[in-house]
Design a protein around this motif. Structure first.
Motif, PDB file in Angstrom:
ATOM      1  N   LEU A  84       0.838  -1.194   0.000  1.00 24.63           N
ATOM      2  CA  LEU A  84       0.000   0.000   0.000  1.00 24.63           C
ATOM      3  C   LEU A  84       0.879   1.252   0.000  1.00 24.63           C
ATOM      4  N   ARG A  85       1.931   1.215   0.836  1.00 22.87           N
ATOM      5  CA  ARG A  85       2.819   2.384   0.885  1.00 22.87           C
ATOM      6  C   ARG A  85       3.526   2.571  -0.463  1.00 22.87           C
ATOM      7  N   ALA A  86       3.930   1.458  -1.079  1.00 20.30           N
ATOM      8  CA  ALA A  86       4.613   1.559  -2.382  1.00 20.30           C
ATOM      9  C   ALA A  86       3.681   2.198  -3.413  1.00 20.30           C
ATOM     10  N   LEU A  87       2.422   1.817  -3.362  1.00 19.32           N
ATOM     11  CA  LEU A  87       1.433   2.376  -4.306  1.00 19.32           C
ATOM     12  C   LEU A  87       1.287   3.879  -4.105  1.00 19.32           C
ATOM     13  N   ILE A  88       1.122   4.260  -2.825  1.00 24.81           N
ATOM     14  CA  ILE A  88       0.855   5.679  -2.532  1.00 24.81           C
ATOM     15  C   ILE A  88       2.135   6.502  -2.733  1.00 24.81           C
ATOM     16  N   ASP A  89       3.236   6.052  -2.105  1.00 26.53           N
ATOM     17  CA  ASP A  89       4.469   6.856  -2.159  1.00 26.53           C
ATOM     18  C   ASP A  89       5.070   6.861  -3.561  1.00 26.53           C
ATOM     19  N   GLY A  90       4.837   5.794  -4.300  1.00 28.34           N
ATOM     20  CA  GLY A  90       5.393   5.726  -5.660  1.00 28.34           C
ATOM     21  C   GLY A  90       4.531   6.456  -6.681  1.00 28.34           C
ATOM     22  N   GLY A  91       3.443   7.063  -6.249  1.00 27.98           N
ATOM     23  CA  GLY A  91       2.572   7.828  -7.161  1.00 27.98           C
ATOM     24  C   GLY A  91       1.938   6.966  -8.242  1.00 27.98           C
ATOM     25  N   HIS A  92       1.601   5.725  -7.903  1.00 20.05           N
ATOM     26  CA  HIS A  92       1.059   4.804  -8.918  1.00 20.05           C
ATOM     27  C   HIS A  92      -0.449   4.932  -9.125  1.00 20.05           C
ATOM     28  N   ILE A  93      -1.123   5.699  -8.245  1.00 15.95           N
ATOM     29  CA  ILE A  93      -2.596   5.683  -8.313  1.00 15.95           C
ATOM     30  C   ILE A  93      -3.108   6.872  -9.130  1.00 15.95           C
ATOM     31  N   PRO A  94      -3.694   6.607 -10.301  1.00 20.43           N
ATOM     32  CA  PRO A  94      -4.224   7.731 -11.094  1.00 20.43           C
ATOM     33  C   PRO A  94      -5.316   8.471 -10.316  1.00 20.43           C
ATOM     34  N   SER A  95      -5.504   9.743 -10.664  1.00 21.32           N
ATOM     35  CA  SER A  95      -6.425  10.561  -9.860  1.00 21.32           C
ATOM     36  C   SER A  95      -7.875  10.078  -9.952  1.00 21.32           C
ATOM     37  N   ASP A  96      -8.209   9.357 -11.027  1.00 28.58           N
ATOM     38  CA  ASP A  96      -9.610   8.899 -11.115  1.00 28.58           C
ATOM     39  C   ASP A  96      -9.789   7.476 -10.581  1.00 28.58           C
ATOM     40  N   VAL A  97      -8.777   6.942  -9.931  1.00 31.50           N
ATOM     41  CA  VAL A  97      -8.882   5.587  -9.375  1.00 31.50           C
ATOM     42  C   VAL A  97      -8.922   5.664  -7.853  1.00 31.50           C
ATOM     43  N   THR A  98      -9.826   4.904  -7.271  1.00 30.07           N
ATOM     44  CA  THR A  98      -9.952   4.865  -5.812  1.00 30.07           C
ATOM     45  C   THR A  98      -9.428   3.527  -5.309  1.00 30.07           C
ATOM     46  N   ILE A  99      -8.542   3.601  -4.349  1.00 29.76           N
ATOM     47  CA  ILE A  99      -8.090   2.327  -3.769  1.00 29.76           C
ATOM     48  C   ILE A  99      -9.017   1.969  -2.605  1.00 29.76           C
ATOM     49  N   GLN A 100      -9.148   0.676  -2.397  1.00 31.09           N
ATOM     50  CA  GLN A 100     -10.021   0.190  -1.330  1.00 31.09           C
ATOM     51  C   GLN A 100      -9.178  -0.679  -0.408  1.00 31.09           C
TER      52      GLN A 100
END
Ligand code: KIV
Ligand code: ZN
Length: 561
Positions: A84-100
């Motif tokens: 989860l940290r890798a996803l958030i800190d690595g900027g992998h989540i596009p702005s229109d995608v919501t993680i659950q």
């Protein structure tokens, strides 16, 4: 197995719903899709994905167009937290995608989960506790009030911890799952969900997702749909909730359950690629999506390159996609039976001739190219294939449109070869058999050289003279003849030779594209004095010469057969 399974298994008791409305409904739009590949799928792997593999699958899901992705259970293990940290800190989540993120309804786990999501702009916090009669009896030893209390306490804590997060600008939404919903009394399921909605201060503007899982599929899909319709009808704050499903597939009915659940009013679907997940898996997102597509409803997901999705999936999960998996399996666009091949052949031809955009090919519920599959693997020829299969391959792959009367003869040649080798034949091998049997047949007769002269009389009638050199084994001889066209003049030229015991029955010619130029192909049908028919094929750049080659091919086949 025992003689009387009633002595061992408790059958599902359906609720009574004589006024059900869902059977008359249709799926007219896709649900909100949520992938649970990285959580439910991952937790069911013999060898769970590492951070890199999860990242690759996450990006694949984003590319497909999934906008809500359950990325894990960050309070459950160090690896989950790290991912989860890798996803958030690595900027992998596009702005229109919501993680659950998933968490049990337990205070210390909820707190850890809040720490894990710091910095994510859009989050669904998904909490759950088990509500079924069975789990209450054998696992929790609590009555329904005790179970409701667990959910309500968790909801309250989540709301408290959310306040500063939401104030800081994070789009934080909530999801609650009464786990094992399918084994819960419907009124209890409604009650616990309503209490959770109230505790979370759900409003029509800030809806809460109520996810109703068939944690273990235990009944026929129609009974499940009745439950969903009942639940929706009886939930007091219906307008404050998004109804989500999370079907598992223990009875092999996950897709049907999901589809009927949508008819019954569900709006959101938790699913996985290829149905990965605990035991028999979660519902397969691809099948669901493509089923909608074939009914004219765009699923809002893109599976145009299904092979790539499959390749990534198999590599990162180390699971195998079965050969018969709908839409993606290796064999799902393959027809072995001859009658199926004939019908496909006719369907393809019909579509070409009618120039219609509508897909009307028997035995192929979908155009393989819509999912990035080629016509190539559509048809394979084995000893079960009928006469039309080989002709279909010649047409589809190589552009040779064999006359119908020739199909059985060529089919028989192919059949002999499949019997000989004992395996299926690839298109290239079928083409080679065709060339060997018809086109490259230069013995015992061969046309060595020739000349045509064509004149027209005053009435415009064509008059053709043919002169040529033929070889029969080692003997070379000259022939000449006249006629009203190339074929006629050639037949007259060979009159009196041993070749003239044949009569001309039929002829068909067409062009095929070969690289930048085109070739003429002529199919000739001759009949001998015993009434036996022989086919020959001639291929040449010269449209006049192709039929002559075809005649010689037919004679060579007759005299050497
Ligand atoms: O199958 C299930 O019930 C679950 C819940 C956690 C939603 O995976
Ligand atoms: Zn599940």
């Amino acid at each position: 197995m025992i003689q009387d399974p009633k002595r061992k298994y408790i059958p599902f008791v359906p609720i009574k719903r004589p006024n059900r409305t869902w059977p008359d409904k249709q799926i007219t739009h896709p649900p909100i899709w949520c992938s649970v590949d990285l959580r439910d799928g991952n937790q069911a792997l013999v060898d769970p994905m590492n951070v890199q593999e999860k990242l690759e699958l996450f990006h694949t899901l984003v590319d497909i167009g999934v906008k809500e992705i359950e990325v894990g259970f960050p309070s459950a293990s160090e690896t989950e937290y790290e991912f989860l940290r890798a996803l958030i800190d690595g900027g992998h989540i596009p702005s229109d995608v919501t993680i659950q993120v998933l968490v049990q309804a337990r205070p210390h786990l909820i707190r850890t989960t809040f720490e894990a999501i710091a910095g994510a702009p859009n989050v669904i916090l998904h909490f759950y506790n088990s509500t079924s009669t069975l789990q209450r009896k054998v696992v929790f030893h609590k009555d329904m009030d005790g179970i409701i209390q667990i959910a309500v306490d968790a909801a309250r804590l989540i709301r408290e911890l959310s306040e500063p997060v939401i104030r800081s600008g994070v789009d934080l939404r909530y999801e609650y799952s009464p786990e094992s919903f399918m084994g819960t009394e419907m009124d209890n399921a409604v009650l616990i969900c309503q209490r959770v909605l109230e505790e979370l201060h759900a409003t029509p503007e800030r809806k809460v997702i109520l996810n109703l899982p068939s944690t273990v599929e235990n009944c026929m899909p129609n009974y499940f749909a009745d439950e969903i319709e009942y639940f929706i009808e009886h939930l007091p704050s219906r307008d404050c909730a998004i109804i989500s499903l999370h079907p598992h597939n223990d009875r092999g009915e996950g897709v049907a359950t999901a589809e009927m659940g949508l008819l019954a009013g569900a709006e959101r679907m938790e699913a996985t690629l290829f149905g990965n997940g605990e035991r028999t898996g979660n519902v397969d997102m691809i099948t669901l999506a493509m089923n909608m597509y074939t009914q004219g409803v765009h699923p809002g997901l893109d599976f145009s390159d299904i092979n790539k999705v499959k390749e990534v999936y198999e590599r990162v999960t180390k699971m195998k996609v079965g050969e018969r998996q709908p839409y993606a399996g290796e064999l799902v666009f393959t027809a072995f039976s001859g009658s199926h091949q004939d019908a496909i052949n006719k369907g393809v031809q019909y579509m070409r001739e009618s120039a219609s955009d509508l897909w009307e090919v028997p035995y192929l519920p979908i155009d393989p190219s819509d999912v990035g599959r080629q016509y190539e693997p559509i048809i394979r020829i084995n000893s079960q294939s009928g006469k039309g299969g080989a002709a279909f391959v010649m047409q589809t792959y190589f552009g040779y449109d064999l006359p119908k009367a020739m199909h059985p003869e060529f089919g028989h040649i192919v059949q002999l070869e499949t019997d000989r080798v004992g395996t299926e034949l690839k298109p290239e091998r079928i083409y080679q058999l065709f060339k060997d049997a018809y086109v490259d047949l230069e013995a015992p007769y061969k046309l060595v050289k020739h000349a045509f002269t064509e004149t027209t009389d005053d009435a415009g009638r064509s008059h053709v003279s043919f002169r040529g050199t033929l070889r029969h084994k080692d003997t070379v001889f000259e022939v000449e003849g006249e006629g009203n066209g190339p074929i006629d003049s050639f037949f007259n030229a060979i009159h009196g030779q041993k070749m003239d015991r044949f009569t001309f029955v039929d002829y068909k010619e067409h062009a095929i594209q070969s690289g930048s130029d085109s070739l003429a192909v002529a199919y000739i049908q001759l009949r001998d004095s015993m009434g036996r028919d022989y086919f020959g094929v001639g291929v040449d750049h010269n449209i006049n010469l192709a039929p002559l080659r075809g005649i010689i091919s037919a004679i060579n086949r007759a005299v050497s057969g």
